[in-house]
Scaffold this motif. Structure first.
Motif, PDB file in Angstrom:
ATOM      1  N   ALA B 151       8.223 -38.032  -3.608  1.00  0.00           N
ATOM      2  CA  ALA B 151       7.393 -37.156  -4.433  1.00  0.00           C
ATOM      3  C   ALA B 151       7.694 -37.310  -5.923  1.00  0.00           C
ATOM      4  O   ALA B 151       6.847 -37.037  -6.771  1.00  0.00           O
ATOM      5  N   GLY B 152       8.894 -37.776  -6.239  1.00  0.00           N
ATOM      6  CA  GLY B 152       9.262 -37.985  -7.635  1.00  0.00           C
ATOM      7  C   GLY B 152       8.451 -39.069  -8.311  1.00  0.00           C
ATOM      8  O   GLY B 152       8.425 -39.161  -9.537  1.00  0.00           O
ATOM      9  N   GLU B 153       7.788 -39.907  -7.511  1.00  0.00           N
ATOM     10  CA  GLU B 153       7.011 -41.017  -8.080  1.00  0.00           C
ATOM     11  C   GLU B 153       5.541 -40.658  -8.288  1.00  0.00           C
ATOM     12  O   GLU B 153       4.751 -41.493  -8.724  1.00  0.00           O
ATOM     13  N   LEU B 154       5.157 -39.419  -7.964  1.00  0.00           N
ATOM     14  CA  LEU B 154       3.734 -39.060  -8.019  1.00  0.00           C
ATOM     15  C   LEU B 154       3.302 -38.640  -9.427  1.00  0.00           C
ATOM     16  O   LEU B 154       4.117 -38.200 -10.237  1.00  0.00           O
ATOM     17  N   SER B 155       1.995 -38.744  -9.677  1.00  0.00           N
ATOM     18  CA  SER B 155       1.434 -38.250 -10.935  1.00  0.00           C
ATOM     19  C   SER B 155       1.281 -36.725 -10.838  1.00  0.00           C
ATOM     20  O   SER B 155       1.423 -36.150  -9.754  1.00  0.00           O
ATOM     21  N   GLY B 156       0.951 -36.096 -11.958  1.00  0.00           N
ATOM     22  CA  GLY B 156       0.791 -34.643 -11.976  1.00  0.00           C
ATOM     23  C   GLY B 156      -0.263 -34.164 -11.001  1.00  0.00           C
ATOM     24  O   GLY B 156      -0.058 -33.199 -10.258  1.00  0.00           O
ATOM     25  N   GLY B 157      -1.413 -34.862 -10.969  1.00  0.00           N
ATOM     26  CA  GLY B 157      -2.508 -34.463 -10.084  1.00  0.00           C
ATOM     27  C   GLY B 157      -2.140 -34.631  -8.626  1.00  0.00           C
ATOM     28  O   GLY B 157      -2.484 -33.799  -7.774  1.00  0.00           O
ATOM     29  N   GLU B 158      -1.412 -35.705  -8.331  1.00  0.00           N
ATOM     30  CA  GLU B 158      -0.996 -35.951  -6.946  1.00  0.00           C
ATOM     31  C   GLU B 158       0.002 -34.875  -6.496  1.00  0.00           C
ATOM     32  O   GLU B 158      -0.063 -34.378  -5.376  1.00  0.00           O
TER      33      GLU B 158
END
Lengths: 401, 256
Positions: B151-158
């Motif tokens: 989850a640390g690799e996700l964008s804000g929207g994701e």
């Protein structure tokens, strides 16, 4: 389903940089506590062993040996020494009032030459009168020593059944002694009859042991046991006045010198262990407060999802406990790898008797060191966990939004 | 589950001393009904999130009570309240917060894993089929392929969509959504709002705190917060034209 109990391990495994830093810190603590403790315990054990092995109230040595500290060096550092006095001194000592028993020993140093297998200290004793060497020789060799039979100290590189060449005389190894942590571990023991044979062989090689030209009967040291009820100091003075060209030394005074030096080293090491523990605890505390601040949102989120304060505290403490146990175990292993093989070097450097404790004691010390590391880690994390528990998760989650 | 706020208020002290008291939420009565979407709008700093945190058991009010089916939330010990929150509430935090070391799916399943080891698991019945529901929700929001991504690799929207899936996967009784559509494009915004509406249709009480006017289209009850007071309730009969009234300076407002 992922269980929250697995979260501390997952955090450590998936954040290797942070975990390695914490593990290194706790490893340093484990290394210092275990390594330091083993050194201090070995020194104490060495002193205790020396006291046991000397087993006499007074030791009489030639004046020359006493002034050169040859005898002490031989006992503590395993340096070879050969000094002689007239055997009359044994008779004179026995005449002194208050002397219960006295046993003589003769020392001979072999050479690092073709005539000898190794350079070594040879100690001859009289099985009839000896009360020093005989009891612990009996632990390793059940039968009486015969002609040209020897018992070797634990540091001598010869096994039972092998032969050692000393001044061309082939001596049969009849037993090996347990470690004492003193210079006596590097010595070879034989009866006085064997020693006389070796002295003759040495003389043939030009090594003289005569005190005077006509004096064939020599001894190197007399171990004296004082009769109960007599003042050892007074008996010591009486022996000193009654013997010739000899010095009577109270065993306790010799031990006191060693004990004083040991006490200094032990205090320094113990102080260092305490300082390292406090320093590491403070560093861990600062590290954990910094990590807790960095992960404040993470912990607030766990609270938001339904983790209670107590559960959150347990998670933080468990994470640190895993770090402490891993780091502590690694540190202890590293200390063992360094201290165990180099004990001889440590003994030489410190110039003090050094005897490693037994395996169960070492295991207990390792467990204690691990516990101390665990205590430092969990105490530091408990403080951080306590602070986090008091923070309102709602406020934390809003910060920076 | 019905959530009732009875004269709750929250204040903070500003500056030095205990005299300069600032009310984040003034004395307020509010009810979140099962099966209804309540949308709370208002300016930044008007007290929306503070009100939501008090309603969701995260922030103890300085006055008043919050009742969940008649049970006083804050009368419980922290352990019981935390367990209750875990079992009955779905939370979408304002910051789209996720645990960065966990994968998307692990983040979602962790909610059910918090009490999985305990003999008295308050949300045990909700953990059945949660993974399938999570996968379905991620699929509906177009991020099914991210299930195994940290989850640390996700964008804000994701991250925002992961938070929505995490809140809805356990089919909670009450959903508290703080800015659930910020960082989202129009299409995903509509999807998320539809999901929240669907949860309400299935019986959940839903509170959405938002700046997005589009959320009003899905509101059964619409409130506007002003200076710590939510405006009078408006029962929206027509979703196409919801009307919200700004709160006044008064207090003790009954909102139905």
């Amino acid at each position: 389903m992922i269980r929250i109990s697995k979260l501390p391990l997952i955090n450590l495994l998936r954040r290797p940089g942070r975990s390695i830093a914490l593990v290194l810190l706790t490893a340093f603590l484990g290394f210092s506590i275990f390594g330091g403790s083993v050194i201090v315990m070995s020194l104490r054990q060495g002193l205790s062993s020396l006291e046991n092995r000397l087993g006499a109230d007074i030791i009489v040595v030639p004046s020359e040996a006493q002034s050169k500290s040859s005898f002490k060096n031989m006992l503590l550092q395993g340096t070879t020494g050969a000094f002689y006095m007239s055997s009359d001194n044994l008779e004179r000592t026995l005449e002194v009032e208050g002397v219960e028993s006295a046993a003589a020993q003769i020392f001979l140093a072999s050479l690092k030459a073709d005539c000898c297998s190794i350079k070594i200290q040879v100690i001859g004793f009289d099985p009839e009168t000896d009360f020093i060497v005989q009891p612990w020789i009996e632990e390793s060799c059940s039968k009486d020593l015969g002609p040209l039979e020897v018992v070797v100290g634990t540091n001598v590189g010869a096994q039972v059944g092998e032969t050692l060449k000393i001044y061309e005389e082939r001596c049969h190894v009849a037993g090996r002694l347990a470690a004492t942590g003193t210079g006596l571990d590097s010595a070879v023991y034989c009866t006085i009859d064997t020693m006389k044979q070796l002295l003759k062989a040495a003389e043939a090689k030009g090594i003289t042991h005569k005190v005077t030209s006509d004096d064939e009967d020599v001894i190197s040291a007399i171990y004296v046991k004082v009769r109960e009820g007599y003042d050892i100091g007074k008996v010591n003075s009486a022996i000193q006045g009654h013997t010739r060209k000899a010095s009577a030394v109270r065993t306790r005074s010799m031990i006191t010198d060693v004990s004083g030096a040991l006490s200094g080293v032990a205090q320094t090491v113990t102080g260092l262990i305490g300082a390292v523990w406090i320093l590491a605890f403070l560093i861990l505390l600062v590290a954990f407060v910094m990590i807790a601040n960095e992960r404040k949102k993470e912990f607030a989120l766990l609270r938001l999802l339904g983790t209670s304060r107590r559960m959150l505290g347990a998670l933080i403490r468990r994470e640190m406990a895993l770090c402490s146990l891993t780091g502590g175990a690694l540190g202890i292993a590293a200390a063992a790898a360094l201290v165990f093989p180099f004990s001889a070097l440590i003994e030489t450097r410190l110039k003090l008797p050094y005897l490693m404790p037994s395996a169960p004691v070492l295991a207990l010390t390792a467990a204690g060191a691990l516990l101390a590391v665990l205590l430092a880690g969990t105490a530091a994390s408990a403080w951080a966990a306590g602070r986090l528990g008091r923070v309102d998760p709602g406020t934390v989650l809003r910060e920076g939004n | 589950m019905k959530i009732e706020a009875c004269a709750i208020e929250k204040w903070y002290f500003r500056g030095k001393g205990d005299t300069n008291r600032f009310f984040a939420v003034k004395q307020t009565d509010l009810t979140l009904e099962p099966g209804k979407v309540t949308v709370l709008t208002g300016r930044s700093g008007s007290g929306k999130t503070t009100l939501m945190h008090m309603l969701s058991g995260l922030l103890t009010p300085d006055g008043g009570k919050v009742l969940a089916d008649g049970k006083d939330l804050y009368a419980q010990e922290d352990k019981a309240l935390s367990g209750f929150r875990n079992a009955h509430f779905g939370m979408i935090p304002q910051g789209a917060d996720v645990l960065p070391v966990l994968t998307v799916m692990e983040n979602i399943l962790l909610v059910q894993g918090i009490y999985a080891n305990q003999s008295r698991n308050p949300g045990a019945d909700r953990s059945v089929g949660v993974q399938d529901r999570a996968q379905k929700l991620l699929g509906e929001m177009g991020i099914a392929d991210l299930a195994d991504v940290p989850a640390g690799e996700l964008s804000g929207g994701e991250r925002r969509r992961v938070c929505v899936a995490r809140a809805l996967a356990g089919t909670p009784d009450v959903i508290f959504a703080d800015e659930p559509t910020s960082d989202l494009d129009d299409e995903n915004m509509q999807i998320v709002l539809q999901m929240l509406k669907k949860a309400a249709d299935e019986g959940a009480a839903v509170l959405i705190v938002t700046h997005d006017q589009e959320a009003l289209d899905y509101a059964d009850v619409c409130l506007k917060m002003h200076a710590g007071v939510p405006g009078p309730a408006v029962q929206t009969e027509d979703r196409e034209a919801p009307s919200c009234q700004e709160g006044g300076a008064g207090s003790d407002l009954q909102i139905v």
